[in-house]
Design a protein around this motif. Structure first.
Motif, mmCIF file in Angstrom:
data_model
loop_
_atom_site.group_PDB
_atom_site.id
_atom_site.type_symbol
_atom_site.label_atom_id
_atom_site.label_comp_id
_atom_site.label_asym_id
_atom_site.label_seq_id
_atom_site.Cartn_x
_atom_site.Cartn_y
_atom_site.Cartn_z
ATOM 1 N N THR A 18 0.829 -1.246 -0.080
ATOM 2 C CA THR A 18 -0.012 0.133 -0.028
ATOM 3 C C THR A 18 0.842 1.169 0.007
ATOM 4 O O THR A 18 1.818 1.303 1.015
ATOM 5 C CB THR A 18 -1.066 -0.075 1.283
ATOM 6 O OG1 THR A 18 -1.729 -1.273 1.271
ATOM 7 C CG2 THR A 18 -1.919 1.106 1.344
ATOM 8 N N ILE A 19 0.820 2.288 -0.889
ATOM 9 C CA ILE A 19 1.380 3.277 -1.118
ATOM 10 C C ILE A 19 0.710 4.449 -0.989
ATOM 11 O O ILE A 19 -0.389 4.584 -1.605
ATOM 12 C CB ILE A 19 2.146 3.251 -2.765
ATOM 13 C CG1 ILE A 19 2.949 2.134 -2.729
ATOM 14 C CG2 ILE A 19 2.867 4.639 -2.629
ATOM 15 C CD1 ILE A 19 3.495 1.950 -4.213
ATOM 16 N N LYS A 20 1.028 5.226 0.106
ATOM 17 C CA LYS A 20 -0.082 6.308 0.210
ATOM 18 C C LYS A 20 0.822 7.716 -0.072
ATOM 19 O O LYS A 20 1.875 7.866 0.591
ATOM 20 C CB LYS A 20 -0.542 6.371 1.826
ATOM 21 C CG LYS A 20 -1.742 7.260 2.236
ATOM 22 C CD LYS A 20 -2.033 6.804 3.484
ATOM 23 C CE LYS A 20 -3.169 7.812 3.952
ATOM 24 N NZ LYS A 20 -3.692 7.670 5.217
ATOM 25 N N LEU A 21 0.281 8.597 -0.795
ATOM 26 C CA LEU A 21 0.940 9.794 -1.362
ATOM 27 C C LEU A 21 0.322 10.843 -0.497
ATOM 28 O O LEU A 21 -0.951 11.158 -0.212
ATOM 29 C CB LEU A 21 0.407 10.116 -2.759
ATOM 30 C CG LEU A 21 0.933 8.811 -3.780
ATOM 31 C CD1 LEU A 21 0.567 9.337 -5.193
ATOM 32 C CD2 LEU A 21 2.258 8.380 -3.755
ATOM 33 N N TYR A 22 1.434 11.603 0.088
ATOM 34 C CA TYR A 22 0.951 12.987 0.901
ATOM 35 C C TYR A 22 1.554 14.117 -0.142
ATOM 36 O O TYR A 22 2.675 14.319 -0.034
ATOM 37 C CB TYR A 22 1.523 12.842 2.325
ATOM 38 C CG TYR A 22 1.038 11.851 3.211
ATOM 39 C CD1 TYR A 22 1.668 10.637 2.984
ATOM 40 C CD2 TYR A 22 0.397 12.220 4.011
ATOM 41 C CE1 TYR A 22 0.957 9.450 4.066
ATOM 42 C CE2 TYR A 22 -0.483 11.202 4.941
ATOM 43 C CZ TYR A 22 -0.025 9.819 4.939
ATOM 44 O OH TYR A 22 -0.237 8.986 5.744
ATOM 45 N N GLU A 24 -4.692 19.176 -0.822
ATOM 46 C CA GLU A 24 -5.079 17.568 -1.381
ATOM 47 C C GLU A 24 -5.209 16.651 -0.230
ATOM 48 O O GLU A 24 -4.212 16.760 0.790
ATOM 49 C CB GLU A 24 -4.299 17.458 -2.195
ATOM 50 C CG GLU A 24 -4.403 18.084 -3.909
ATOM 51 C CD GLU A 24 -5.608 18.059 -4.606
ATOM 52 O OE1 GLU A 24 -6.130 16.851 -4.156
ATOM 53 O OE2 GLU A 24 -5.707 18.829 -5.330
ATOM 54 N N LYS A 25 -6.055 15.982 0.098
ATOM 55 C CA LYS A 25 -6.029 14.665 0.781
ATOM 56 C C LYS A 25 -5.006 13.815 0.520
ATOM 57 O O LYS A 25 -4.741 13.711 -0.785
ATOM 58 C CB LYS A 25 -7.304 14.203 1.076
ATOM 59 C CG LYS A 25 -8.615 15.039 1.735
ATOM 60 C CD LYS A 25 -9.606 14.121 1.937
ATOM 61 C CE LYS A 25 -10.170 13.872 0.503
ATOM 62 N NZ LYS A 25 -11.416 13.602 0.268
ATOM 63 N N PRO A 26 -4.279 12.923 1.365
ATOM 64 C CA PRO A 26 -3.692 11.971 0.807
ATOM 65 C C PRO A 26 -4.310 10.790 -0.040
ATOM 66 O O PRO A 26 -5.536 10.749 0.177
ATOM 67 C CB PRO A 26 -3.163 11.152 2.126
ATOM 68 C CG PRO A 26 -3.692 12.104 3.329
ATOM 69 C CD PRO A 26 -4.599 12.875 2.781
ATOM 70 N N GLN A 27 -3.658 10.262 -0.909
ATOM 71 C CA GLN A 27 -4.280 9.296 -1.820
ATOM 72 C C GLN A 27 -3.661 7.952 -1.866
ATOM 73 O O GLN A 27 -2.069 7.990 -1.706
ATOM 74 C CB GLN A 27 -4.035 10.035 -3.378
ATOM 75 C CG GLN A 27 -4.666 8.857 -4.257
ATOM 76 C CD GLN A 27 -4.695 9.310 -5.732
ATOM 77 O OE1 GLN A 27 -5.517 9.537 -6.448
ATOM 78 N NE2 GLN A 27 -3.510 9.757 -6.271
ATOM 79 N N THR A 28 -4.303 6.864 -1.872
ATOM 80 C CA THR A 28 -3.652 5.635 -1.699
ATOM 81 C C THR A 28 -3.676 4.895 -3.022
ATOM 82 O O THR A 28 -4.358 4.831 -3.685
ATOM 83 C CB THR A 28 -4.581 4.735 -0.665
ATOM 84 O OG1 THR A 28 -4.500 5.423 0.347
ATOM 85 C CG2 THR A 28 -3.946 3.254 -0.428
ATOM 86 N N LEU A 29 -2.387 4.132 -3.355
ATOM 87 C CA LEU A 29 -2.342 3.347 -4.406
ATOM 88 C C LEU A 29 -1.996 1.981 -3.965
ATOM 89 O O LEU A 29 -1.327 1.701 -2.711
ATOM 90 C CB LEU A 29 -1.086 3.743 -5.242
ATOM 91 C CG LEU A 29 -0.905 5.369 -5.786
ATOM 92 C CD1 LEU A 29 0.282 5.746 -6.470
ATOM 93 C CD2 LEU A 29 -2.166 5.595 -6.893
ATOM 94 N N TYR A 30 -2.288 0.852 -4.754
ATOM 95 C CA TYR A 30 -1.768 -0.368 -4.428
ATOM 96 C C TYR A 30 -0.978 -1.005 -5.623
ATOM 97 O O TYR A 30 -1.276 -1.047 -6.674
ATOM 98 C CB TYR A 30 -3.016 -1.469 -4.481
ATOM 99 C CG TYR A 30 -4.014 -0.806 -3.327
ATOM 100 C CD1 TYR A 30 -3.778 -1.144 -1.990
ATOM 101 C CD2 TYR A 30 -5.052 0.212 -3.539
ATOM 102 C CE1 TYR A 30 -4.659 -0.633 -0.817
ATOM 103 C CE2 TYR A 30 -5.753 0.677 -2.661
ATOM 104 C CZ TYR A 30 -5.606 0.285 -1.329
ATOM 105 O OH TYR A 30 -6.500 0.661 -0.191
ATOM 106 N N HIS A 31 0.243 -1.708 -4.922
ATOM 107 C CA HIS A 31 1.030 -2.390 -5.872
ATOM 108 C C HIS A 31 1.301 -3.442 -5.636
ATOM 109 O O HIS A 31 1.834 -3.930 -4.385
ATOM 110 C CB HIS A 31 2.342 -1.431 -6.237
ATOM 111 C CG HIS A 31 3.326 -2.054 -7.203
ATOM 112 N ND1 HIS A 31 3.128 -1.959 -8.500
ATOM 113 C CD2 HIS A 31 4.458 -2.566 -6.750
ATOM 114 C CE1 HIS A 31 4.237 -2.682 -8.927
ATOM 115 N NE2 HIS A 31 4.840 -3.235 -8.039
#
Ligand code: SLL
Length: 161
Positions: free
Chosen positions: A96-100, A107-114
């Motif tokens: 789980t990769i969370k971008l701040y 902007e709110k943090p966004q989550t990516l999955y890899h």
């Protein structure tokens, strides 16, 4: 602050993993790595051609498999460097990769999955064979971050680079 109406800003980036099997010649196992670990790997978020992205991306949280010590890692941006983690292990799993984003963005943090890939994959035997020969399993995603009607201050940050 006010938003810049009708404007969308796109910033390309890449995230993903690169894995290499341990091999006496090409990728020797460093001392202290457990016996059951078969691969070294990295997970990263970075700009295309390593272009700096820290002016819009402030930090990245990587959540690894719970079997890994200290499995939640926060990486702060360093100008011109990828957000990256180096690890060793034996198994594949979802990261789980969370971008701040930078504070000006609002902007709110966004989550990516890899999915971490350790073993050669692909639609054809040829694709797998290429990875085998290269001694490297590359699983990268090209993505575009869209900033919709950014705040004026953030618009200035995005466009002054
Ligand atoms: C599997 N569901 O069974 C997956 C789990 C977990 C991988 C994979 C441990 C590394 C360490 C490691 O590689 N875990 O001990 O630091 O395939």
């Amino acid at each position: 602050g006010k938003r810049v109406k009708g404007v969308q800003i796109f910033r390309p980036f890449i995230y993903g993993t690169t894995a290499r099997p341990f091999d006496e010649k090409t990728n020797p196992k460093p001392p202290g790595v457990p016996d059951d670990h078969t691969h070294s790997w990295t997970v990263f978020v970075k700009g295309i051609d390593d272009v700096d992205i820290t002016y819009w991306l402030r930090r990245v949280q990587f959540k690894l498999h719970e079997s890994i010590p200290n499995h939640v890692r926060m990486i702060d941006g360093e100008k011109g460097k990828p957000f990256t983690i180096h690890e060793t292990g034996w198994g594949e799993f979802e990261i789980t990769i969370k971008l701040y984003y930078v504070p000006e963005s609002g902007e709110k943090p966004q989550t990516l999955y890899h999915h971490l890939r350790l073993h050669p994959f692909g639609r054809t035997e040829e694709e797998k064979e290429t990875m085998r020969l290269n001694g490297e399993v590359i699983s990268w995603t090209y993505e575009e971050q869209i900033f919709n009607e950014p705040y004026e201050a953030f618009y200035d940050v995005l466009t002054s680079g």
